[in-house]
Design a protein around this motif. Structure first.
Motif, PDB file in Angstrom:
ATOM      1  N   VAL A 297     -40.814  46.048   8.818  1.00 53.58           N
ATOM      2  CA  VAL A 297     -40.022  45.386  10.102  1.00 53.58           C
ATOM      3  C   VAL A 297     -40.882  45.354  11.123  1.00 53.58           C
ATOM      4  N   VAL A 298     -40.787  44.114  11.935  1.00 56.03           N
ATOM      5  CA  VAL A 298     -41.420  43.730  12.995  1.00 56.03           C
ATOM      6  C   VAL A 298     -40.206  43.293  14.208  1.00 56.03           C
ATOM      7  N   TYR A 299     -40.034  44.173  15.086  1.00 62.66           N
ATOM      8  CA  TYR A 299     -38.962  43.882  16.017  1.00 62.66           C
ATOM      9  C   TYR A 299     -39.410  43.001  17.312  1.00 62.66           C
ATOM     10  N   LEU A 300     -38.456  41.836  17.125  1.00 63.76           N
ATOM     11  CA  LEU A 300     -38.736  40.763  18.164  1.00 63.76           C
ATOM     12  C   LEU A 300     -37.325  40.587  18.782  1.00 63.76           C
ATOM     13  N   PRO A 301     -36.761  41.266  19.660  1.00 66.71           N
ATOM     14  CA  PRO A 301     -35.419  41.165  20.089  1.00 66.71           C
ATOM     15  C   PRO A 301     -35.243  39.543  20.556  1.00 66.71           C
ATOM     16  N   PHE A 302     -34.186  39.049  20.001  1.00 69.58           N
ATOM     17  CA  PHE A 302     -33.693  37.555  20.606  1.00 69.58           C
ATOM     18  C   PHE A 302     -34.663  36.568  20.151  1.00 69.58           C
ATOM     19  N   ALA A 303     -35.380  36.703  19.284  1.00 68.39           N
ATOM     20  CA  ALA A 303     -36.429  35.973  18.766  1.00 68.39           C
ATOM     21  C   ALA A 303     -35.518  34.916  17.708  1.00 68.39           C
TER      22      ALA A 303
ATOM     23  N   HIS B 158     -42.690  52.865  15.514  1.00 71.19           N
ATOM     24  CA  HIS B 158     -43.305  53.014  17.005  1.00 71.19           C
ATOM     25  C   HIS B 158     -42.376  53.769  17.939  1.00 71.19           C
ATOM     26  N   LYS B 159     -43.136  54.694  18.582  1.00 74.56           N
ATOM     27  CA  LYS B 159     -42.131  55.578  19.278  1.00 74.56           C
ATOM     28  C   LYS B 159     -41.562  54.813  20.544  1.00 74.56           C
ATOM     29  N   SER B 160     -41.824  53.353  20.799  1.00 80.89           N
ATOM     30  CA  SER B 160     -41.187  52.674  21.914  1.00 80.89           C
ATOM     31  C   SER B 160     -39.660  52.381  21.307  1.00 80.89           C
ATOM     32  N   LEU B 161     -39.348  52.534  20.198  1.00 82.00           N
ATOM     33  CA  LEU B 161     -38.386  52.261  19.523  1.00 82.00           C
ATOM     34  C   LEU B 161     -37.265  53.238  19.423  1.00 82.00           C
ATOM     35  N   GLU B 162     -37.789  54.240  19.721  1.00 83.15           N
ATOM     36  CA  GLU B 162     -36.871  55.420  19.683  1.00 83.15           C
ATOM     37  C   GLU B 162     -35.461  55.311  20.504  1.00 83.15           C
ATOM     38  N   PRO B 163     -35.349  54.891  21.889  1.00 83.30           N
ATOM     39  CA  PRO B 163     -34.064  54.637  22.297  1.00 83.30           C
ATOM     40  C   PRO B 163     -33.100  54.076  21.493  1.00 83.30           C
ATOM     41  N   PHE B 164     -33.423  52.709  21.039  1.00 79.54           N
ATOM     42  CA  PHE B 164     -32.852  51.792  20.244  1.00 79.54           C
ATOM     43  C   PHE B 164     -32.256  52.708  18.747  1.00 79.54           C
ATOM     44  N   MET B 165     -33.302  53.449  18.276  1.00 83.12           N
ATOM     45  CA  MET B 165     -32.976  54.183  17.080  1.00 83.12           C
ATOM     46  C   MET B 165     -32.111  55.644  17.605  1.00 83.12           C
ATOM     47  N   ALA B 166     -32.333  55.954  18.452  1.00 77.97           N
ATOM     48  CA  ALA B 166     -31.510  57.330  18.820  1.00 77.97           C
ATOM     49  C   ALA B 166     -30.041  56.763  19.169  1.00 77.97           C
ATOM     50  N   ARG B 167     -29.689  55.675  19.834  1.00 77.77           N
ATOM     51  CA  ARG B 167     -28.540  55.160  20.148  1.00 77.77           C
ATOM     52  C   ARG B 167     -27.871  54.771  18.921  1.00 77.77           C
TER      53      ARG B 167
ATOM     54  N   GLY C 203     -29.567  45.263  29.820  1.00 78.18           N
ATOM     55  CA  GLY C 203     -30.638  46.257  30.139  1.00 78.18           C
ATOM     56  C   GLY C 203     -30.415  47.390  29.973  1.00 78.18           C
ATOM     57  N   LYS C 204     -29.299  47.896  29.671  1.00 80.81           N
ATOM     58  CA  LYS C 204     -29.078  49.283  29.512  1.00 80.81           C
ATOM     59  C   LYS C 204     -29.798  50.029  28.424  1.00 80.81           C
ATOM     60  N   LEU C 205     -29.915  49.235  27.307  1.00 80.55           N
ATOM     61  CA  LEU C 205     -30.846  49.808  26.230  1.00 80.55           C
ATOM     62  C   LEU C 205     -32.108  49.211  26.053  1.00 80.55           C
ATOM     63  N   ASP C 206     -33.087  50.222  26.125  1.00 80.63           N
ATOM     64  CA  ASP C 206     -34.274  49.923  25.992  1.00 80.63           C
ATOM     65  C   ASP C 206     -34.661  49.446  24.536  1.00 80.63           C
ATOM     66  N   MET C 207     -35.132  48.353  24.409  1.00 81.39           N
ATOM     67  CA  MET C 207     -35.339  47.792  22.720  1.00 81.39           C
ATOM     68  C   MET C 207     -36.912  47.921  22.567  1.00 81.39           C
ATOM     69  N   GLY C 208     -37.672  48.572  23.375  1.00 81.06           N
ATOM     70  CA  GLY C 208     -39.145  49.131  23.028  1.00 81.06           C
ATOM     71  C   GLY C 208     -39.905  47.764  23.397  1.00 81.06           C
ATOM     72  N   MET C 209     -41.267  48.121  22.716  1.00 84.43           N
ATOM     73  CA  MET C 209     -42.301  46.899  22.895  1.00 84.43           C
ATOM     74  C   MET C 209     -42.039  45.781  21.933  1.00 84.43           C
ATOM     75  N   PRO C 210     -42.281  44.641  22.506  1.00 83.86           N
ATOM     76  CA  PRO C 210     -41.918  43.501  21.509  1.00 83.86           C
ATOM     77  C   PRO C 210     -43.011  43.487  20.558  1.00 83.86           C
ATOM     78  N   GLY C 211     -42.591  43.239  19.064  1.00 89.18           N
ATOM     79  CA  GLY C 211     -43.531  43.552  18.161  1.00 89.18           C
ATOM     80  C   GLY C 211     -43.786  44.813  17.602  1.00 89.18           C
ATOM     81  N   ALA C 212     -42.929  45.927  18.001  1.00 89.01           N
ATOM     82  CA  ALA C 212     -43.110  47.371  17.539  1.00 89.01           C
ATOM     83  C   ALA C 212     -42.619  47.005  16.160  1.00 89.01           C
TER      84      ALA C 212
END
Length: 224
Positions: A179-185, A109-118, A143-152
């Motif tokens: 893979v379904v990303y749920l940061p800090f779950a 999902h494109k909301s994960l791009e900052p995480f992937m690009a980093r 909060g410096k790194l955007d982890m995208g939409m929860p569930g992306a």
């Protein structure tokens, strides 16, 4: 009497010839059916040796209904990291690296791009896997790194072969993982185990961290 015996002999010869002909015909038909089936089951897998083939095979990582609108990025056949295909929907496909053995393409999902690009940026700097994890963990918590939409989601299409079918674009022996990303779950917040408890069963990996995600590995398809 002689005419009667001659007639019987001729009838017997005719029946014998007819039976043998039918048997030969049946065997021939059976053989042709087997050969045709073998031809139909043979897939013409070929090496991925062009950017067009690389894009087509890598798009298999995306949901079928979304492939036309996906943006595709990654290394081209010349070894340059480029945009291989422009897109306008919610998915980005990271193409297989043609310089590496086997095949592995990812669609996320494109909301994960900052995480992937980093992650790509840190790997280019020579950082190791654990170092990348720690850096992104700190940046995500601050909060410096955007982890995208929860569930992306991230869709992975991978296998040991680097050959594909030009007609279907499927890669020989490749299968899927999701893979379904749920940061800090955590296991407690999701109700999922921290280890797979059976084939085809979802579980949570890296619980409690920025990289917490649900792993889903479908069983490979068995072709008849």
């Amino acid at each position: 009497m002689k005419k009667f015996l001659l007639t019987i002999a001729l009838i017997g010869t005719f029946i014998s010839c007819k039976t043998n002909t039918e048997k030969n015909t049946d065997n021939s038909t059976s053989s042709e059916t087997t050969e045709n089936s073998a031809k139909e089951e043979t897939t013409n897998y070929v090496p991925i040796d062009s950017d067009e083939a690389l894009i087509a095979a890598s798009l298999m990582a995306a949901p079928a209904e979304s492939r036309d609108g996906c943006k595709v990025i990654g290394y081209n056949m010349a070894g340059e990291f480029v945009t291989l295909k422009e897109g306008d929907n919610e998915f980005i496909v990271l193409a297989d690296d043609p310089k590496k053995s086997g095949f592995s393409a990812a669609c996320y999902h494109k909301s994960l791009e900052p995480f992937m690009a980093r992650g790509r940026e840190l790997r280019a700097e020579g950082k190791t896997g654990p170092e990348i994890f720690d850096i992104r963990e700190e940046e995500a918590k601050s909060g410096k790194l955007d982890m995208g939409m929860p569930g992306a989601t991230l869709h992975i299409y991978y296998g040991e072969s680097d050959r594909y079918d030009p007609e279907t674009h499927e890669v020989e022996g490749a299968q899927y993982r999701y893979v379904v990303y749920l940061p800090f779950a955590t296991a407690e917040s999701t109700g999922l185990p921290e280890q797979p408890i059976g084939s085809n069963h979802p579980w949570i990996m890296n619980p409690g961290t920025h990289r917490a995600h649900i792993m889903i590995s479908p069983l490979p398809n068995k072709k008849e």
